[in-house]
Design a protein around this motif. Structure first.
Motif, PDB file in Angstrom:
ATOM      1  N   UNK A  56       1.173  -0.956  -0.034  1.00  0.00           N
ATOM      2  CA  UNK A  56      -0.229  -0.120  -0.039  1.00  0.00           C
ATOM      3  C   UNK A  56       0.796   0.958   0.014  1.00  0.00           C
ATOM      4  N   UNK A  57       0.337   1.977  -0.177  1.00  0.00           N
ATOM      5  CA  UNK A  57       1.255   3.525  -0.519  1.00  0.00           C
ATOM      6  C   UNK A  57       0.522   4.794  -0.069  1.00  0.00           C
ATOM      7  N   UNK A  58      -0.275   4.556   0.341  1.00  0.00           N
ATOM      8  CA  UNK A  58      -1.145   5.726   1.453  1.00  0.00           C
ATOM      9  C   UNK A  58      -1.381   6.613   0.713  1.00  0.00           C
ATOM     10  N   UNK A  59      -2.143   6.730  -0.624  1.00  0.00           N
ATOM     11  CA  UNK A  59      -3.050   7.222  -1.803  1.00  0.00           C
ATOM     12  C   UNK A  59      -3.918   6.993  -2.496  1.00  0.00           C
ATOM     13  N   UNK A  60      -4.379   7.283  -3.452  1.00  0.00           N
ATOM     14  CA  UNK A  60      -5.770   6.557  -3.680  1.00  0.00           C
ATOM     15  C   UNK A  60      -5.369   5.747  -4.323  1.00  0.00           C
ATOM     16  N   UNK A  61      -4.670   5.729  -5.070  1.00  0.00           N
ATOM     17  CA  UNK A  61      -4.262   4.684  -6.497  1.00  0.00           C
ATOM     18  C   UNK A  61      -3.301   3.909  -6.383  1.00  0.00           C
ATOM     19  N   UNK A  62      -3.064   3.040  -7.363  1.00  0.00           N
ATOM     20  CA  UNK A  62      -1.965   2.200  -7.359  1.00  0.00           C
ATOM     21  C   UNK A  62      -2.107   1.711  -8.489  1.00  0.00           C
ATOM     22  N   UNK A  63      -0.402   1.062  -8.585  1.00  0.00           N
ATOM     23  CA  UNK A  63      -0.516   0.420 -10.266  1.00  0.00           C
ATOM     24  C   UNK A  63       0.068  -0.400 -10.321  1.00  0.00           C
ATOM     25  N   UNK A  64      -0.311  -1.672 -10.968  1.00  0.00           N
ATOM     26  CA  UNK A  64      -0.619  -2.871 -10.813  1.00  0.00           C
ATOM     27  C   UNK A  64       0.738  -3.332 -11.580  1.00  0.00           C
TER      28      UNK A  64
END
Length: 183
Positions: A56-64
């Protein structure tokens, strides 16, 4: 055609004038396919039911880590199943976006995704670049820029010495994931 090859051995065989099952042809095509996958950093071809654990990155988006994404079967955060359309959405470009003002937790290995990705048919620009690279690998002995045998002399072009063509570079650039991690 073997599933790990990014181009058809029969097409390469036409260029080289050897049978499609020639061991050196298959080895060159395998090496070129591996090099392309390494350069773009994803499998390119269709993968179904892939299970990926993300930080997780603490943001609203993750990149697969691959594209195009063709399906997202499930997303769990620390074991809790999320609902598509309510808790998250996904894009073909590989983005997972949290909805409702939520963010992904800022925790390592906290997001598990079951998903499908890759191309069912290898794009033509990839096939051409891989065939071109395989032709070079088939003909050129590594580390040799010029070769003389008796009265015959062959000098390999800059592409053979450098290892890639502008066609290869363009195909890699077009299919490489945009991750912003090159510094």
């Amino acid at each position: 055609m073997a599933t790990d090859l990014l181009a058809d051995p029969a097409e390469l065989a036409v260029w080289l004038g050897v049978p499609a099952d020639d061991p050196k042809l298959v080895a060159a095509l395998t090496a070129a396919s591996r090099r392309f996958r390494g350069a773009v950093r994803h499998p390119v071809t269709r993968v179904t039911g892939d299970v990926t654990v993300l930080d997780g990155n603490g943001r609203t988006s993750l990149l697969l880590p691959a594209a195009p994404v063709t399906a997202v079967t499930s997303v769990t955060v620390n074991g809790a199943l999320l609902t598509e359309g309510t808790d998250y959405r996904w894009s073909a470009d590989g983005y997972l976006r949290r909805l409702g003002g939520c963010t992904w937790p800022d925790l390592l290995r906290s997001v598990t995704v079951v998903w499908d990705h890759g191309d069912a048919i290898v794009p033509e620009d990839i096939q051409e670049a891989v065939i071109d690279q395989a032709r070079t690998l088939y003909r050129v002995q590594p580390g040799i820029q010029a070769y003389t045998a008796g009265s015959e002399s062959v000098t390999f072009g800059a592409q053979a010495a450098v290892g890639v063509t502008s066609q290869w570079s363009a195909a890699v650039d077009a299919h490489r994931l945009r991750r912003g991690d090159e510094a």
